[in-house]
Enzyme design. Structure first.
Site, short mmCIF file in Angstrom:
data_model
loop_
_atom_site.label_atom_id
_atom_site.label_comp_id
_atom_site.label_asym_id
_atom_site.label_seq_id
_atom_site.Cartn_x
_atom_site.Cartn_y
_atom_site.Cartn_z
N HIS A 145 -3.25 -5.49 0.34
CA HIS A 145 -1.79 -5.70 0.23
C HIS A 145 -1.38 -6.76 -0.80
O HIS A 145 -0.29 -7.31 -0.71
CB HIS A 145 -1.17 -6.02 1.60
CG HIS A 145 -1.14 -4.85 2.53
ND1 HIS A 145 -0.54 -4.87 3.76
CD2 HIS A 145 -1.62 -3.58 2.39
CE1 HIS A 145 -0.66 -3.68 4.35
NE2 HIS A 145 -1.32 -2.89 3.54
N ASP A 168 -6.55 6.61 5.71
CA ASP A 168 -5.61 5.65 5.11
C ASP A 168 -6.35 4.98 3.96
O ASP A 168 -6.31 5.45 2.83
CB ASP A 168 -5.15 4.67 6.20
CG ASP A 168 -4.09 3.69 5.71
OD1 ASP A 168 -4.05 3.42 4.51
OD2 ASP A 168 -3.32 3.19 6.55
N GLU A 201 4.56 4.48 4.87
CA GLU A 201 3.66 4.08 5.97
C GLU A 201 3.65 2.58 6.08
O GLU A 201 3.61 2.01 7.18
CB GLU A 201 2.25 4.61 5.71
CG GLU A 201 1.28 4.39 6.86
CD GLU A 201 0.51 3.07 6.79
OE1 GLU A 201 -0.26 2.80 7.71
OE2 GLU A 201 0.70 2.30 5.83
N GLU A 202 3.65 1.91 4.92
CA GLU A 202 3.51 0.44 4.93
C GLU A 202 4.63 -0.25 5.70
O GLU A 202 4.42 -1.28 6.32
CB GLU A 202 3.45 -0.09 3.49
CG GLU A 202 2.20 0.33 2.71
CD GLU A 202 0.91 -0.21 3.29
OE1 GLU A 202 0.95 -0.91 4.31
OE2 GLU A 202 -0.16 0.08 2.72
N HIS A 251 -1.34 8.38 3.68
CA HIS A 251 -0.09 7.91 3.08
C HIS A 251 -0.27 7.64 1.61
O HIS A 251 -1.39 7.45 1.12
CB HIS A 251 0.51 6.74 3.86
CG HIS A 251 -0.08 5.38 3.63
ND1 HIS A 251 0.39 4.53 2.67
CD2 HIS A 251 -1.07 4.72 4.27
CE1 HIS A 251 -0.29 3.38 2.74
NE2 HIS A 251 -1.18 3.47 3.69
N ASP A 306 -5.81 0.78 -0.68
CA ASP A 306 -4.83 1.11 0.36
C ASP A 306 -3.53 1.55 -0.27
O ASP A 306 -2.76 0.70 -0.71
CB ASP A 306 -4.62 -0.11 1.26
CG ASP A 306 -3.62 0.16 2.37
OD1 ASP A 306 -3.23 1.33 2.57
OD2 ASP A 306 -3.23 -0.80 3.06
#
Ligand SMILES: [Zn+2]
Length: 703
Positions: A523, A427, A399-400, A352, A362
């Site tokens: 994140h 990922d 995706e998140e 992603h 990420d």
């Protein structure tokens, strides 16, 4: 999303940039009658992925915050499409219209028993010296799929928000109706924490990052070290992706731009109703410190410097969440190289591209590595090579928010993908030096074998480093399956990334790989290029390593004479799962007849051994053999799906309803036993028996 190992060695940061030799060439490889020609192709491929170029991709992709559906996200789609085209891939940007929430207002105020204000937030993420934190496009911390609302309630601390944590509170007669549940991140998927809290009557949820789990307790926080600083917040989706992932309004259907509104359903099925807000420990600490009530049980204490209490006395919290739900456009990028012999048999490889903020680890470490894999494939094509099977590279969006870009694309191409021979996911490509992998059992040996062909920046091969040094770090890929100790550990596929629609919705054999390390900025806004070059991979040699491994997965699978699936291991794994379920049923006093399913699993094991001999000999009608091998995985799919969650149709693997990330094996049977429902367990045992019978006779029919 896909939270990877939080362990690792910091040895590598002391290494000078060294030229990492590309490979060690094997003489024989399972799936090839003669590996000589392919060995040359692999050597040419492995020489291409370039550390410096990978670093440049990463820098470009992470120059701006690029949350799904923003103009900056579209810019990254165009960058990826340009690189795909430059390599010679037949490329398109594929849009979908999907329901996404963006935050308008997120507010939290906490008061002590006397009504004195303890904290008003959320506090903006900030450390001295991070370059990206002040960009106005950094989205305020929020939860994808959160409800909107304005609630006030007393606080109860519920540890990690696992089922057993909530049960422990119930055992202590702590009622959650109308309460604000404060949980810490870790162990399970955040959507599961909210799911159980809502079931128990909570009015709202605060999810915070305890320094014990990814902060100063582990090591120095950013910007000194890799761990989460005081104001760092983990954003993330609380979608009920264990019910179904993807666009919440179109389960099982692709949300293409021309899909009429009448074809959309209420999103209720995979979203919480209550509000949830992610916060830092800076904002959680005044609440925890003022909380009264019983002291916490053993194991619930985090790393903040006072004793934690359960509540509900001591603190009242006022939460406001206004979420702007709109149907927004997202963009997958799809690039194909047509196969010369089996153009309809696709090998799909994806990562992603969307990030909560900058997304250096990420997911764009994965994107940078994938682009260098594509670079390598492009050079092979310029030399006149074509793969036997079609290779499809995919850059997923959204995706998140809930695996949305991949799920919609899979739903759109479900018929074609029933022939797809593999889906390879990446990922979090690189957070450090520790290679890890998860896969269906039929591809576990495939990954081990190909990592023997790729050199590690630590010396020797990726396989040797993985097997000898870093097995412990892979324990996070947990499941209820028994551990396998004999070799480099390959975990089971649960959920939390884009392999889910491929494997668990339509039965495409899948893998997921990454290279982990100490990573405390997951994140948060601090997962940026500066963090990456200081902590994860200063010389981009792990990006290069992952580009080689990921590209080799596609290459070796696409060109194989015989599909290199190992059903002997698969059948063994299934027999182990059945034995474990049998013991569990006996312990739980759920009376079941396991004889038919054991017989079916035995048939599959016998058919697998026969197929393995055929695969090794490489003789006979290979086209028909390949077809039978591929259809065996499809045979494990049950059209009706799991009870209460029909989107999940694989009989061997699903994400756990109460874990979210981790896999539950033979989920229909195990979940029925867990809830002591003998009727449903018997029914699910028969569904499994039929699936195994189908798989055994499919494999047995191989010529
Ligand atoms: Zn991710």
């Amino acid at each position: 999303m896909n939270l990877r190992p939080l362990f690792g060695l910091l040895l590598f940061s002391a290494l000078a940039p060294v030229a990492v030799p590309a490979q060690t060439a094997p003489a024989t490889v399972f799936g090839y009658t003669d590996f000589t020609a392919e060995s040359k192709i692999e050597t040419e491929f492995l020489a291409v992925p370039d550390a410096k170029l990978a670093g440049q991709h990463l820098k470009t992709l992470t120059a701006e915050p690029h949350m799904a559906a923003t103009p900056e996200d579209h810019k990254t789609a165009e960058y990826v499409a340009e690189k795909f085209r430059a390599a010679g891939l037949e490329t398109e940007i594929v849009p979908f219209r999907v329901l996404l929430n963006w935050p308008k207002v997120v507010r939290m105020e906490a008061f002590d028993a006397n009504g004195k204000l303890l904290i008003s937030g959320p506090t903006r993420e900030h450390v001295d010296g991070d370059p990206g934190q002040d960009d106005p496009r950094v989205v305020m911390p929020f939860n994808g799929s959160s409800g909107s609302g304005d609630v006030t309630g007393e606080v109860v601390y519920a540890n990690y928000g696992r089922l057993e944590d909530f049960d422990q509170l119930a055992a202590q007669h702590i009622d959650l109706h109308g309460k604000i549940v404060l949980v810490r991140y870790g162990i399970n998927f955040r959507g599961v924490k909210v799911y159980i809290a809502e079931k128990r009557g909570a009015a709202g949820v605060l999810i915070y990052s305890d320094p014990q789990d990814d902060g100063y307790y582990k090591g120095d926080p950013w910007p000194i070290g890799p761990w989460r600083p005081e104001t760092g917040v983990q954003r993330g989706s609380v979608q009920y992706l264990f019910k179904y992932p993807g666009d919440p309004e179109t389960p099982g259907v692709a949300s293409t731009l021309d899909l009429p509104d009448s074809a959309r359903v209420s999103p209720e099925g995979n979203q919480p109703h209550i509000i949830s807000i992610p916060i830092s420990y800076h904002d959680a600490s005044p609440i925890l410190q003022a909380l009264k009530g019983p002291g916490v049980p053993q194991g619930w204490q985090g790393a903040l410097p006072y004793r934690y209490h359960l509540g509900p006395e001591g603190v009242k919290v006022h939460l406001v969440s206004q979420q702007d739900y709109q149907r927004r456009i997202i963009w997958d990028v799809i690039g194909k190289v047509k196969g010369s012999e089996y153009p309809d048999d696709w090998v799909v490889a994806g990562n992603h591209r969307d990030a909560w903020v900058y997304g250096a680890v990420d997911p764009n470490s994965g994107t940078a590595a994938m682009l260098e894999s594509v670079h390598g494939i492009g050079i092979l094509m310029k030399l006149g090579w074509r793969p036997k099977r079609t290779i499809v590279f995919c850059s997923w969006d959204a995706e998140e928010e809930g695996l949305i870009g991949s799920t919609e694309w899979v739903e759109q191409h479900a018929k074609t993908l029933e022939r797809a021979v593999a889906y390879f996911n990446m990922d979090v490509g690189v957070a450090g030096p520790d290679f890890s992998a998860a896969a269906v059992p039929s591809l576990k040996q495939f990954i081990r074998e190909l990592t023997r062909s790729v050199s590690s920046p630590l010396g020797s091969t990726v396989y040797e480093q993985w097997k000898n040094g870093h097995i412990e770090g892979n324990e996070h890929r947990g499941s209820n399956a028994p551990p396998e100790n004999e070799d480099a550990h390959v975990g089971d596929l649960g959920s939390g990334s884009d392999f889910t629609p491929f494997l668990q919705h339509i039965g495409v054999p899948s893998t997921d790989i990454g290279s982990g390390g100490p990573y405390g900025v997951y994140h948060s806004t601090f997962d940026d290029f500066a963090w990456f070059t200081k902590n994860a991979d200063p010389h981009f040699v792990y990006l290069q390593e992952m580009a080689r491994v990921f590209g080799l997965e596609a290459l070796r699978m696409a060109d194989s004479d015989v599909l290199p699936y190992d059903y002997v291991t698969y059948a063994k794994a299934i027999q182990t799962y059945i034995a474990a379920a049998k013991r569990k049923a006996a312990d739980a006093g759920v009376g079941l007849d396991f004889a038919p399913v054991e017989l079916a699993a035995g048939h599959l094991a016998a058919a697998a051994q026969k197929a393995h001999d055929l695969q090794s000999s490489g003789k006979g009608d290979l086209g028909k053999l390949n077809q039978a091998l591929r259809q065996t995985e499809t045979a494990l799919v049950n059209e009706a799906g799991l009870p209460n969650r029909p989107w999940f149709r694989h009989t061997i693997y699903a994400p756990g309803e109460f874990t979210g990330y981790a896999a539950v094996v033979i989920p229909g049977v195990n979940e029925a036993i867990d809830s002591k429902d003998a009727g449903r367990a018997a029914e699910q045992l028969s569904v499994l028996t039929q699936a195994l019978d189908r798989a055994a006779s499919t494999l047995d029919a191989a010529p």
